[in-house]
Design an enzyme around this catalytic site. Sequence first.
Site, PDB file in Angstrom:
ATOM      1  N   GLU A   1     -61.748   8.249 -15.948  1.00 52.38           N
ATOM      2  CA  GLU A   1     -62.431   7.015 -16.312  1.00 52.38           C
ATOM      3  C   GLU A   1     -63.211   6.431 -15.143  1.00 52.38           C
ATOM      4  O   GLU A   1     -64.203   5.726 -15.338  1.00 52.38           O
ATOM      5  CB  GLU A   1     -61.407   5.994 -16.832  1.00 52.38           C
TER       6      GLU A   1
ATOM      7  N   HIS B   1     -46.480  29.613 -16.485  1.00 52.58           N
ATOM      8  CA  HIS B   1     -46.272  30.488 -17.625  1.00 52.58           C
ATOM      9  C   HIS B   1     -47.212  30.153 -18.784  1.00 52.58           C
ATOM     10  O   HIS B   1     -47.012  30.651 -19.895  1.00 52.58           O
ATOM     11  CB  HIS B   1     -44.816  30.408 -18.084  1.00 52.58           C
TER      12      HIS B   1
ATOM     13  N   LYS C   1     -65.190   1.254 -28.468  1.00 53.48           N
ATOM     14  CA  LYS C   1     -64.522   0.006 -28.873  1.00 53.48           C
ATOM     15  C   LYS C   1     -65.371  -0.770 -29.872  1.00 53.48           C
ATOM     16  O   LYS C   1     -64.860  -1.336 -30.839  1.00 53.48           O
ATOM     17  CB  LYS C   1     -64.239  -0.861 -27.641  1.00 53.48           C
TER      18      LYS C   1
END
Length: 457
Positions: A288, A309, A424
């Site tokens: 961000e 792994h 938003k």
Amino acid sequence: MDELLGMSIGGAIFSGNSSIEDEIDRLPIKIEEADVHLREKGRDDADGYGWVNLPYQDLTKIIETADWLARFDAIVQIGIGGSALGNRMLVNALLPPFYNELETPLRRGPRFYLLENSEPATAAAVLNRIDVSKTAFVVVSKSGSTTETIAHFLWVWQIVRDKLGNKAQEHFLVITDPKKGALRKFAKATGCRSLGIPESVGGRYSVLTSVGLATAAAVGIDIEKLLLGARQMDQRLAMRQQIWENPAWALAALNVIHARLGRNMAVMMPYGDGLLAFAEWFAQLWGESLGKNGFGTTPVRALGAIDQHSQLQLYMEGPDDKLITIIDVQNRPGFELPRKIEDDVLREFDFLCDKTLGDLLSIEARSTASALIKAGKPVVYLKIPEISERYVGALVFFYEYVTALVGLLMDINPFDQPGVEQGKRYIYSLMGRPGYQEYESEVEKYFGICSKFEIIV
């Protein structure tokens, strides 16, 4: 002051005919200018830069509030992003595993839960694990209008008020902007407890404010030692030195140069479950802060040894587009393996005898770093003495400082998030918030492009 962290660098020091080390040697003037700018703006408490001063804050009110929180059986913090990830990171690092399942005195404070994502199943599960009459609810949003947080808050507030009536506000702590916003108005109207988030500190840099510290102190984390570590790291980084003698300068420069060379992914791979949430916190801080104007590198979360792994094959032989950071811990709890193997069929594992699980984890960290370096991949190897308040505080401040420096070196603002704001606005429009109706047509337009390729199975 003893060592707060150690840093080693290896791997792809050269790329083509250009030496990364030579490139970095050309950056000292710009790095020092960025460092001076960062400290001057911090001293002025400029917008976005206030986190620089947090190691020196007065904790009196936070500790007083934490003492109140500690009287409850459980704490539910309602927040998302910077209003929750720092708390998750501190609890993961500094409390025993499965903390909520422990009985006192092993559990040093209230049980702790987070309500973050808008997931009904999780919200219901949290509510089913608590007695609201014995629970404190901590509502965190600097703006006071974060959609996911307010939705959770409204739901919980109604439940608590229905059960406790006019005593409901005695179970709520609001942490928000000290002067404005809907949550600040709510705190004033109901008289519930409240703490302020410094106006000059953004959400992703707020873990060392009341956002992270109030609940941390309530569950038994020593927040004074957290700030001690951050303060000592700040003092260490303030020393004017050669670029390779200042770990924040060196790491910032490395990230900038590798980004220019096309290594557009920043892998954070701590070794140890206690630093799993640190990688999550780092991902928000890095992504961000730096993903703007076509710049930035994508944070990738990994955990050693688990991701040896799953992801290591890609790091070793996949695209050379990653700068990989490994964090090792010098002193871990023992948990000794058997001194001798009695079963003949298991004798081939004698090499593990007289070692500890902690030894194995550190050996795996060093081995992974060595294998990556042999493959010509760039590796930053960090080592902290132990996972404790002091060293976690130092690590947090270190990465905040490095992130800010990288942003300034890239000529971007590491303290805003304009890309997030568009999403938003679209959320507000679809939820029917007044003043945002104009964006609904945009959502239909752009989502319609996606829908054209919908496949039904």
